[in-house]
Design a protein around this motif. Structure first.
Motif, PDB file in Angstrom:
ATOM      1  N   VAL A 142       0.814  -1.223   0.000  1.00  0.00           N
ATOM      2  CA  VAL A 142       0.000   0.000   0.000  1.00  0.00           C
ATOM      3  C   VAL A 142       0.850   1.277   0.000  1.00  0.00           C
ATOM      4  N   PRO A 143       1.909   1.388   0.824  1.00  0.00           N
ATOM      5  CA  PRO A 143       2.706   2.633   0.804  1.00  0.00           C
ATOM      6  C   PRO A 143       3.376   2.897  -0.542  1.00  0.00           C
ATOM      7  N   LEU A 144       3.602   1.851  -1.334  1.00  0.00           N
ATOM      8  CA  LEU A 144       4.282   2.016  -2.621  1.00  0.00           C
ATOM      9  C   LEU A 144       3.417   2.760  -3.631  1.00  0.00           C
ATOM     10  N   ILE A 145       2.100   2.709  -3.435  1.00  0.00           N
ATOM     11  CA  ILE A 145       1.171   3.321  -4.383  1.00  0.00           C
ATOM     12  C   ILE A 145       1.351   4.837  -4.442  1.00  0.00           C
ATOM     13  N   ALA A 146       1.826   5.417  -3.338  1.00  0.00           N
ATOM     14  CA  ALA A 146       1.992   6.872  -3.285  1.00  0.00           C
ATOM     15  C   ALA A 146       3.346   7.334  -3.819  1.00  0.00           C
ATOM     16  N   LYS A 147       4.186   6.394  -4.231  1.00  0.00           N
ATOM     17  CA  LYS A 147       5.538   6.741  -4.679  1.00  0.00           C
ATOM     18  C   LYS A 147       5.550   7.156  -6.152  1.00  0.00           C
ATOM     19  N   ASP A 148       6.396   8.137  -6.461  1.00  0.00           N
ATOM     20  CA  ASP A 148       6.602   8.548  -7.846  1.00  0.00           C
ATOM     21  C   ASP A 148       7.888   7.964  -8.429  1.00  0.00           C
ATOM     22  N   LYS A 149       8.728   7.441  -7.561  1.00  0.00           N
ATOM     23  CA  LYS A 149       9.987   6.852  -8.018  1.00  0.00           C
ATOM     24  C   LYS A 149      10.375   5.725  -7.072  1.00  0.00           C
ATOM     25  N   TRP A 150      11.284   4.897  -7.552  1.00  0.00           N
ATOM     26  CA  TRP A 150      11.807   3.810  -6.720  1.00  0.00           C
ATOM     27  C   TRP A 150      13.283   3.655  -7.039  1.00  0.00           C
ATOM     28  N   ASP A 151      14.117   3.972  -6.046  1.00  0.00           N
ATOM     29  CA  ASP A 151      15.557   3.910  -6.249  1.00  0.00           C
ATOM     30  C   ASP A 151      16.231   3.359  -4.992  1.00  0.00           C
ATOM     31  N   GLU A 152      17.546   3.418  -4.969  1.00  0.00           N
ATOM     32  CA  GLU A 152      18.299   2.835  -3.859  1.00  0.00           C
ATOM     33  C   GLU A 152      17.963   3.499  -2.521  1.00  0.00           C
ATOM     34  N   ASP A 153      17.719   4.808  -2.526  1.00  0.00           N
ATOM     35  CA  ASP A 153      17.368   5.502  -1.284  1.00  0.00           C
ATOM     36  C   ASP A 153      15.995   5.063  -0.782  1.00  0.00           C
TER      37      ASP A 153
END
Length: 331
Positions: free
Chosen positions: A299-310
């Protein structure tokens, strides 16, 4: 079954090839119940506990242990588990003891410590409890007294660091163990919020997904904006093996390689969804999550605009803190 019972009752390892002789000696010399009907009653009492342990069905403490430990294939724990299961202590006390044993096994696996000495470890613990009394205090004290790589119980700092930075899958955990770990984390996440489905359903059919895929080259630019290739990744590995210095660009590739197998980058997905999105760019994967997931892990991933090492590091820290609650080591 009888092999496990004898080990629990005689408090030592039993050679399977001598099982008949060992059981005969036990009945004639050690058992307080010599009559056949008494032996049947004893075996039946253990058998019910053993069935719950290996089946993992039900709500009894030993069944919960069996369900939570199934992926780790630690049959050497069974005699100790049975000894606790038939002890004259409360169900709460049994649950506390089993939780410590689960924490011991899971923490060691996540920290990359070997299970090869478990037969000696658990038999020594069994003997200690049989002699000193079966209680959560005695169990915790002996587990905490273990030292050396072959038997120690990892501290919070080591376990948390492994959750954040260690290569878990592929790496220290196989698919069964990784799925089991993610399932338990999902359960704890559900307990922490007022969700419509507070108990996680059976997630054994779900696929383990790397949010940033293992084959990331086509759709996942580096921090520099450059697109790397599998040849670049192979070259980095060769440089690392040679002990030579990495270029700044190679350092970015290495940083990514090290992040992909960590807990922060792992989740569970429907098999068909995972297969259709596994190499896609993050925004496409996010759309797939919006359409198809209901897991608190996602669920928290849905609000993300990017996905990187940080982002992976940050999620790893959060899941690591939850892991400390699921597999605690109390002072």
């Amino acid at each position: 079954l009888i092999h496990t019972i004898l080990q629990a009752e005689r408090q030592r390892e039993i050679d399977l090839s001598r099982l008949y002789n060992e059981y005969r000696d036990y009945v004639s010399k050690e058992s307080p119940s010599h009559r056949a009907d008494q032996q049947v009653e004893l075996l039946n009492r253990f058998a019910l506990q053993y069935k719950a342990l290996i089946g993992g069905l039900g709500v009894t403490p030993v069944a919960c242990l069996g369900r939570r430990i199934a992926a780790y294939d630690v049959t050497t724990l069974y005699p100790l588990a049975l000894l606790i299961s038939v002890a004259d202590i409360s169900e709460t006390e049994k649950t506390t003891m089993y939780n410590d044993l689960i924490s011991y096994v899971v923490r060691r696996a996540v920290c990359g410590l070997t299970p090869k000495n478990y037969n000696n470890v658990f038999m020594n613990v069994l003997r200690h409890l049989a002699k000193m009394g079966i209680s959560s205090i005695e169990l915790r004290n002996i587990l905490k007294s273990l030292n050396g790589e072959a038997s120690r119980w990892p501290e919070d700092s080591e376990f948390l660091n492994a959750c954040i930075t260690a290569p878990l899958y592929p790496g220290r955990l196989d698919a069964q163990k990784m799925r089991s770990m993610l399932t338990e984390l999902e359960g704890e996440l559900r307990r922490s919020v007022k969700t419509e489905e507070p108990v996680a359903p059976n997630l054994s059919s779900l696929d383990i997904d790397h949010l940033m895929p293992q084959n990331w080259y086509s759709h996942w630019p580096l921090e520099s904006g450059h697109i790397a290739t599998d040849s670049d990744a192979i070259a980095v590995n060769l440089v690392v093996l040679a002990g030579a210095e990495l270029t700044p660009e190679q350092q970015l590739v290495r940083k990514r390689q090290q992040a992909i197998a960590t807990l922060g980058n792992l989740t569970l997905l429907n098999l068909s969804v995972n297969r259709s999105l596994q190499h896609s760019a993050f925004l496409k994967k996010r759309d797939g999550l919006i359409a198809h997931t209901c897991l608190r892990l996602n669920v928290p991933l849905i609000a993300k605009d990017k996905w990187d090492e940080d982002e992976i590091l940050e999620r790893g820290k959060k899941l690591g803190e939850i892991a400390l609650k699921v597999w605690p080591k109390h002072d």
